[in-house]
Design an enzyme around this catalytic site. Structure first.
Site, short mmCIF file in Angstrom:
data_model
loop_
_atom_site.label_atom_id
_atom_site.label_comp_id
_atom_site.label_asym_id
_atom_site.label_seq_id
_atom_site.Cartn_x
_atom_site.Cartn_y
_atom_site.Cartn_z
N ARG A 254 -4.32 5.01 -3.99
CA ARG A 254 -3.80 3.93 -3.19
C ARG A 254 -3.99 2.58 -3.89
O ARG A 254 -4.95 2.39 -4.64
CB ARG A 254 -4.40 3.90 -1.79
CG ARG A 254 -5.89 3.73 -1.68
CD ARG A 254 -6.73 4.99 -1.53
NE ARG A 254 -6.16 6.15 -0.90
CZ ARG A 254 -6.27 6.44 0.40
NH1 ARG A 254 -6.89 5.64 1.20
NH2 ARG A 254 -5.76 7.55 0.84
N ARG B 282 0.83 -1.19 0.00
CA ARG B 282 0.00 0.00 0.00
C ARG B 282 0.87 1.25 0.00
O ARG B 282 1.74 1.40 0.84
CB ARG B 282 -0.88 0.01 1.24
CG ARG B 282 -1.64 1.29 1.34
CD ARG B 282 -2.58 1.29 2.49
NE ARG B 282 -3.15 2.61 2.59
CZ ARG B 282 -4.26 2.86 3.23
NH1 ARG B 282 -4.93 1.89 3.78
NH2 ARG B 282 -4.72 4.07 3.29
N ASP C 11 -7.07 -0.36 -0.17
CA ASP C 11 -7.60 0.21 1.06
C ASP C 11 -8.65 -0.77 1.57
O ASP C 11 -9.56 -1.13 0.83
CB ASP C 11 -8.28 1.54 0.68
CG ASP C 11 -8.33 2.52 1.80
OD1 ASP C 11 -7.76 2.25 2.87
OD2 ASP C 11 -8.96 3.58 1.61
N1 ROI Z 1 -12.91 7.80 -3.65
C1 ROI Z 1 -13.55 6.71 -4.14
N2 ROI Z 1 -14.39 6.86 -5.15
N3 ROI Z 1 -13.33 5.46 -3.63
C2 ROI Z 1 -12.49 5.26 -2.60
O1 ROI Z 1 -12.30 4.11 -2.15
C3 ROI Z 1 -11.82 6.38 -2.06
N4 ROI Z 1 -10.97 6.26 -1.00
C4 ROI Z 1 -10.39 7.30 -0.45
C5 ROI Z 1 -10.58 8.70 -0.97
C6 ROI Z 1 -9.23 9.26 -1.39
C7 ROI Z 1 -11.18 9.55 0.14
N5 ROI Z 1 -11.46 8.76 -2.11
C8 ROI Z 1 -12.07 7.66 -2.61
O2 ROI Z 1 -9.62 7.11 0.60
#
Ligand code: ROI
Length: 174
Positions: free
Chosen positions: A104, A95, A107
């Protein structure tokens, strides 16, 4: 005693929901692999998983679209032991998190753990942002439409409300 045993709950299984997201280096394949890895977690069974959803980034827009999904598991791990497992999986995907709200590789968010409410330096339950995020609620509605959120709304209802404010391709099953 191993860490896993140390983190085992005393009483039976708990149902937990996990949000998955990736927008780097083959995100579709990463989500498929992460779901397969959830099936192999100790003391844990993968119960169901949503389809994958492509979603526009929430936060900075100068990054690729995300692929998101939500999984339901039944586990005998405690919340923190489950979190340890999820963070170990994130590390296996090397990651990278170069900037806040940036792209990333993988997550894994623990969204809900039974009906637990937790405030811990490492973990807040329910996940504080989940009810505002269409990329969480739309996939969750697919596998847990009647689940009741901390604010008393059913997931399907909350997802419908969020979906009304979305453009057609903001969050779409793929
Ligand atoms: N935006 C989307 N569409 N999906 C995510 O999993 C996601 N994860 C994040 C941030 C950067 C806030 N934006 C995201 O951590």
């Amino acid at each position: 005693m191993s860490d896993v045993q140390a983190g085992e709950r005393g009483s039976g299984e708990a149902q937990a929901w996990i949000g998955l997201g990736s927008n780097l280096d083959g995100p579709h394949e990463r989500i498929v692999q992460a779901l397969a890895a959830l099936e192999r977690l100790p003391l844990t069974r993968l119960e169901s998983a949503s389809r994958r959803y492509a979603s526009r980034p929430v936060g900075p827009q100068d990054q690729p679209d995300f692929v998101n999904a939500v999984a339901a598991v039944r586990t005998r791990l405690s919340p923190l032991a489950l979190l340890d497992q999820l963070q170990a999986l994130e590390q296996q995907h090397r990651r990278v998190r170069e900037r806040h709200w940036g792209p990333r590789t993988l997550d894994l968010d623990l969204l809900l753990y039974a009906k637990e409410r937790w405030q811990h330096p490492r973990l807040t339950l329910p996940h504080p942002e989940m009810a505002r995020r269409a990329f969480v609620l739309l996939p969750l509605a697919e596998i847990a439409a009647t689940l009741v959120l901390p604010d008393g709304r059913r997931v399907a209802e909350a997802a419908d409300e969020l979906a009304m404010g979305l453009a057609a391709d903001d969050v779409r099953a793929v």
